[in-house]
Design a protein around this motif. Sequence first.
Motif, PDB file in Angstrom:
ATOM      1  N   SER A 184      -0.406  -9.897 -10.605  1.00  0.00           N
ATOM      2  CA  SER A 184      -0.878 -10.935  -9.684  1.00  0.00           C
ATOM      3  C   SER A 184      -2.229 -11.468 -10.129  1.00  0.00           C
ATOM      4  CB  SER A 184      -0.990 -10.372  -8.260  1.00  0.00           C
ATOM      5  OG  SER A 184      -2.017  -9.392  -8.189  1.00  0.00           O
ATOM      6  N   VAL A 236      -2.817 -15.595  -3.545  1.00  0.00           N
ATOM      7  CA  VAL A 236      -2.313 -14.603  -4.493  1.00  0.00           C
ATOM      8  C   VAL A 236      -1.130 -15.204  -5.246  1.00  0.00           C
ATOM      9  CG1 VAL A 236      -1.369 -12.297  -4.806  1.00  0.00           C
ATOM     10  CG2 VAL A 236      -3.057 -12.713  -3.004  1.00  0.00           C
ATOM     11  N   LYS A 275       0.938  -9.163  -2.226  1.00  0.00           N
ATOM     12  CA  LYS A 275      -0.021 -10.197  -1.826  1.00  0.00           C
ATOM     13  C   LYS A 275      -1.028  -9.651  -0.815  1.00  0.00           C
ATOM     14  CE  LYS A 275       2.744 -14.327  -2.761  1.00  0.00           C
ATOM     15  NZ  LYS A 275       3.333 -15.568  -2.198  1.00  0.00           N
TER      16      LYS A 275
END
Length: 389
Positions: free
Chosen positions: A232, A240, A315
């Motif tokens: 990420s 994100v 996320k």
Amino acid sequence: MKNLNKEVDVFNIINKSRVTYFYNEFIIKMFRDKERKPLLQQIKELYLLARAIKYWPHNYFKYDGYKKNKSLDEVKLYSTGLLFGDFRQKCLNDSRYAVFADDKFLFHKLMSDSNIPTAKLINVISHNIYTNESTGLNGISAEAILDSITVNAIVIKPVIDSSQGVGVNVINVNVDAVKKFEISGVSYTSAELLNKIFAESPCGYLIEEKIQQHSFNQHLYPESVNTIRVDSLLSKTSEVIINSAYLRIGRNGRKVDNWSGKAGGIGVNVNIQTGALSSQGIDYCKNLYSEHPDSGVSFSGLEVPYWDEIINIVKEAALQLPNLKSLGWDIALTENGPLILEVNADYDILAQQTCTQAFGKNNLFYSELIGYSENTEYFKHYAINHQRL
């Protein structure tokens, strides 16, 4: 003078070792490949890549740049470990906060406090070399901690630095036996197990319950907990961005799923939109597999369960580490959903790109990298991927 000569000798040995590795790993394979480009074309491309984006020869060969079906514009989309690692350290991940990723106990505490699912922690143990005592949290005897364990299997791993599975012990537990702990067919008492692990490394260790993985992964390969590596990037606007993901699967009886090295496992690309597996997996030596060599299970048509939940917890977790913008997440699957095993602030981009795709192919991700590189020495290297060499 003797010391200087010794240093020169060591330097020569290191260089010879690297040259030998490069020759055996890449050059021989390239010459045997009937689909290789002409040598003069390869030399020209290597020169252009090295001049423009610090592209080292082993990256060119590792990402199949020598093959006729790989254009120069495709090859340059792959980020090199040297350039990206330096850029990540200086522009993306603040080293003052890296401890929250490197220290697995701190990371576990952060995830628990944020109500993000992770492996069940039993205790953290360490050894005092001066008193010759091994203790856990609150000064409890490490031997007493092990004696009190009643689950069927545990994992003991270093608090810091267990990359590529180094120092990770997957241990079966027979609660009714005197020597209740078993590793690779050898049984140990609590005291013997402590002597073994602290002899290997006198560091701190996490003791966790071994995860009972989802039947999806158990069916593929039951000997290891097969995890999903998701990378990420936290954008400048705190969004994100999920770049890519691949499923790591152990093989050949190994208890860990790590991909790197000739004895490593298999990586299978996961579609980040749907969770669908690619029809082929790949190992470190670039061998391709349409099915798992041990279980015989085909990869085609399979979808990772709980995919939306996996993306959501990555996320959510990434937002807890705003000073570490580029991260690689290891996700395990249980029947009740996904959980985060650990995070890596210096994750292996060779594995990520080999098992998934070049970083430059994800436009959203790569545009953000270019944005972070603006007004730095790295901008010319990343921006050039939108130009012809």
